[in-house]
Write a protein that holds these residues in place. Structure first.
Motif, short mmCIF file in Angstrom:
data_model
loop_
_atom_site.label_atom_id
_atom_site.label_comp_id
_atom_site.label_asym_id
_atom_site.label_seq_id
_atom_site.Cartn_x
_atom_site.Cartn_y
_atom_site.Cartn_z
N ASP A 146 0.84 -1.26 -11.16
CA ASP A 146 0.77 0.08 -10.55
C ASP A 146 -0.45 0.20 -9.63
O ASP A 146 -0.38 0.80 -8.56
CB ASP A 146 0.72 1.16 -11.63
N ARG A 149 0.27 -1.85 -6.49
CA ARG A 149 1.26 -1.15 -5.64
C ARG A 149 0.60 -0.05 -4.82
O ARG A 149 0.88 0.12 -3.63
CB ARG A 149 2.39 -0.59 -6.50
N LYS A 150 -0.28 0.71 -5.45
CA LYS A 150 -0.97 1.78 -4.71
C LYS A 150 -1.91 1.20 -3.65
O LYS A 150 -1.98 1.68 -2.52
CB LYS A 150 -1.77 2.66 -5.69
N LYS A 154 -2.70 1.27 0.90
CA LYS A 154 -3.99 1.80 1.36
C LYS A 154 -4.83 0.73 2.03
O LYS A 154 -5.43 0.96 3.07
CB LYS A 154 -4.76 2.39 0.17
#
Length: 198
Positions: A146, A149-150, A154
């Motif tokens: 997770d 993925r974030k 960015k």
């Protein structure tokens, strides 16, 4: 995007994976994730989708077949790859992309070639395929998925650093140092230094 061309390419890939549906869905996940990341980082969407579609096009072969085809097509096999032949799917996949699927774009071919290990100074498309393979929606086993993925949307280089670090740590903690490719270590070192300079 040339929808007809991409649709035909997808059908060919699906046929290759008719005995391994999970690999096909992984491939679709990588292609779609790569296209999304391409939008985010202003990379050609069609190139990203095609590279994602073909990144595992040689993954349907056994270790013995991978070694056989690489010898037949005079693809260089390192000592490390001789011991871990499954890694050859990247090299053979790059060869197939060019000679079986007619891909002439060197950036797409390199994205396929280095999608497993990465390499220092990857192009943006190479970075996208490397991380899309790691974070695609059907992938669910990696630690810190997770977070990665974030990060991917960015700062893709920080995502690559984290994914590479986690992979190296996993192999070390499992006592599988012999499966660590030197290029993966070089990738980690490069992106660690690069991210520190930001």
């Amino acid at each position: 995007m040339n929808n007809e061309y991409v649709h035909e390419l997808r059908k060919k890939v699906k046929k290759e994976f008719k005995k391994d549906k999970s690999r096909y869905w992984h491939t679709i996940g990588v292609a779609q994730t790569a296209a999304n990341l391409a939008m985010c980082y202003e990379v050609d969407i069609e190139k990203a989708f095609i590279a994602g579609l073909l990144h595992d096009c040689a993954k349907c072969y056994t270790n013995e077949q991978l070694l056989h085809y690489c010898l037949e097509y005079q693809i260089e096999i390192s000592e490390y790859e001789q011991a871990s032949p499954y890694l050859l799917h990247s090299k053979l996949g790059a060869y197939f992309a060019k000679n079986k699927y007619g891909i002439e774009d060197e950036d797409i071919i390199n994205a396929i070639l280095f999608h497993t290990t990465g390499r220092p100074r990857m192009s943006k498309l190479e970075e996208i395929i490397f991380i899309a393979d790691y974070i695609e929606p059907y992938r669910n086993r990696a630690d810190d998925l997770d977070i990665i993925r974030k990060l991917a949307y960015k700062d893709i280089q920080k995502a690559i650093l984290k994914a590479t670090e986690d992979t190296l740590n996993y192999l070390k903690n499992k006592g599988k140092e012999q499966f660590i490719d030197a290029l993966s270590v070089q990738t980690y070192d490069y992106y660690k230094e690069n991210c520190l300079l930001k």
